[in-house]
Design a protein around this motif. Structure first.
Motif, short mmCIF file in Angstrom:
data_model
loop_
_atom_site.label_atom_id
_atom_site.label_comp_id
_atom_site.label_asym_id
_atom_site.label_seq_id
_atom_site.Cartn_x
_atom_site.Cartn_y
_atom_site.Cartn_z
N ILE A 49 22.89 -38.08 12.95
CA ILE A 49 24.35 -37.91 13.01
C ILE A 49 25.00 -39.27 12.80
O ILE A 49 24.69 -40.22 13.51
N THR A 50 25.89 -39.34 11.82
CA THR A 50 26.62 -40.57 11.53
C THR A 50 27.99 -40.49 12.17
O THR A 50 28.71 -39.49 12.02
N THR A 51 28.35 -41.53 12.89
CA THR A 51 29.66 -41.64 13.55
C THR A 51 30.38 -42.85 12.97
O THR A 51 29.84 -43.95 12.97
N VAL A 52 31.59 -42.62 12.45
CA VAL A 52 32.43 -43.70 11.96
C VAL A 52 33.75 -43.63 12.72
O VAL A 52 34.41 -42.59 12.71
N ILE A 53 34.10 -44.72 13.38
CA ILE A 53 35.36 -44.78 14.14
C ILE A 53 36.17 -45.93 13.57
O ILE A 53 35.71 -47.06 13.47
N ARG A 54 37.42 -45.59 13.17
CA ARG A 54 38.33 -46.59 12.60
C ARG A 54 39.64 -46.56 13.36
O ARG A 54 40.07 -45.51 13.83
N THR A 55 40.30 -47.73 13.43
CA THR A 55 41.65 -47.74 13.98
C THR A 55 42.55 -47.04 12.97
O THR A 55 42.38 -47.21 11.76
N ASN A 59 42.93 -49.25 9.72
CA ASN A 59 41.67 -48.76 9.15
C ASN A 59 40.48 -49.69 9.43
O ASN A 59 39.49 -49.68 8.72
N GLU A 60 40.57 -50.49 10.50
CA GLU A 60 39.47 -51.38 10.88
C GLU A 60 38.31 -50.55 11.42
O GLU A 60 38.49 -49.67 12.27
N VAL A 61 37.10 -50.81 10.93
CA VAL A 61 35.92 -50.07 11.37
C VAL A 61 35.45 -50.63 12.70
O VAL A 61 35.12 -51.80 12.81
N LEU A 62 35.44 -49.78 13.73
CA LEU A 62 34.96 -50.16 15.06
C LEU A 62 33.49 -49.77 15.23
O LEU A 62 32.74 -50.47 15.90
N VAL A 63 33.12 -48.62 14.65
CA VAL A 63 31.75 -48.12 14.74
C VAL A 63 31.39 -47.49 13.39
O VAL A 63 32.18 -46.75 12.82
N ASP A 64 30.21 -47.81 12.89
CA ASP A 64 29.63 -47.13 11.72
C ASP A 64 28.13 -47.09 12.01
O ASP A 64 27.42 -48.06 11.79
N ASP A 65 27.69 -45.95 12.58
CA ASP A 65 26.34 -45.88 13.12
C ASP A 65 25.73 -44.51 12.82
O ASP A 65 26.40 -43.49 12.92
N THR A 66 24.46 -44.52 12.46
CA THR A 66 23.69 -43.28 12.30
C THR A 66 22.60 -43.29 13.36
O THR A 66 21.83 -44.25 13.45
N ALA A 67 22.56 -42.23 14.15
CA ALA A 67 21.58 -42.11 15.22
C ALA A 67 20.83 -40.79 15.10
O ALA A 67 21.43 -39.77 14.75
N SER A 68 19.54 -40.82 15.38
CA SER A 68 18.76 -39.59 15.47
C SER A 68 18.89 -39.08 16.90
O SER A 68 18.40 -39.70 17.83
N ILE A 69 19.57 -37.95 17.03
CA ILE A 69 19.82 -37.39 18.36
C ILE A 69 18.95 -36.16 18.55
O ILE A 69 19.07 -35.20 17.78
N PRO A 70 18.08 -36.16 19.55
CA PRO A 70 17.22 -34.99 19.80
C PRO A 70 18.06 -33.74 20.11
O PRO A 70 19.22 -33.84 20.54
N SER A 82 41.45 -49.51 23.10
CA SER A 82 42.18 -48.54 23.91
C SER A 82 43.66 -48.53 23.56
O SER A 82 44.18 -49.49 22.99
N ASN A 83 44.30 -47.44 23.90
CA ASN A 83 45.74 -47.26 23.74
C ASN A 83 46.22 -47.41 22.30
O ASN A 83 47.33 -47.84 22.05
N GLU A 84 45.36 -47.06 21.34
CA GLU A 84 45.79 -46.99 19.95
C GLU A 84 45.03 -45.85 19.28
O GLU A 84 43.86 -45.63 19.59
N PRO A 85 45.68 -45.12 18.39
CA PRO A 85 45.01 -44.00 17.73
C PRO A 85 43.80 -44.45 16.91
O PRO A 85 43.79 -45.54 16.34
N MET A 86 42.79 -43.58 16.87
CA MET A 86 41.59 -43.83 16.10
C MET A 86 41.24 -42.60 15.29
O MET A 86 41.51 -41.47 15.72
N ASP A 87 40.64 -42.81 14.12
CA ASP A 87 40.12 -41.73 13.30
C ASP A 87 38.60 -41.70 13.50
O ASP A 87 37.93 -42.71 13.29
N TYR A 100 38.60 -36.36 13.07
CA TYR A 100 39.58 -36.07 14.12
C TYR A 100 40.44 -37.29 14.35
O TYR A 100 39.92 -38.41 14.47
N ARG A 101 41.76 -37.10 14.41
CA ARG A 101 42.68 -38.19 14.75
C ARG A 101 42.81 -38.19 16.26
O ARG A 101 43.40 -37.31 16.86
#
Length: 128
Positions: A49-55, A59-70, A82-87, A100-101
């Motif tokens: 599962i790849t998770t990408v989190i941006r402000t 549009n600053e990338v906070l997380v761009d990670d792929t993890a194998s989740i059992p 915190s206290n700012e919207p993220m995509d 999701y916004r």
């Protein structure tokens, strides 16, 4: 869409949730100064599962990670802005994708992401 139960919400917001990650167990604690995100694989098999989190604003990338989740396990991300919207964009190896916004990023909130075989759902967990 699977919903987060009251017991899970209270446990998430008041305690420490132990999550399994490749290489060992990692403890994620609700931070007082930043929201966190939990990704739950609700399928019957391990998924990449790849998770990408941006402000949302710049549009600053906070997380761009792929993890194998059992199967039936969680992974998580803490110390998010915190206290700012993220995509938040979640992608699976099977081709599912959803964005999701996340507007309610108050420090005490968490975003729970449920990944099933045919859907990716988002629920904001707020303290009572």
């Amino acid at each position: 869409m699977p919903s987060i139960t009251r017991r899970k919400t209270i446990g998430l917001l008041t305690g420490c949730v132990t999550l399994t990650a490749i290489g060992g167990a990692v403890a994620y604690t609700t931070q007082k100064n930043a929201p966190n995100l939990i990704v739950k694989n609700q399928t019957k098999r391990e998924l990449d599962i790849t998770t990408v989190i941006r402000t949302a604003d710049d549009n600053e990338v906070l997380v761009d990670d792929t993890a194998s989740i059992p199967a039936k396990h969680d992974d998580g991300y803490t110390n998010l802005a915190s206290n700012e919207p993220m995509d938040v964009t979640i992608r699976t190896e099977t081709g599912l994708e959803n964005t999701y916004r996340w507007e309610e990023t108050d420090p005490e909130n968490a975003l729970s992401v449920s990944v099933s075989t045919d859907e990716i759902g988002f629920v904001v967990a707020k303290p009572p």
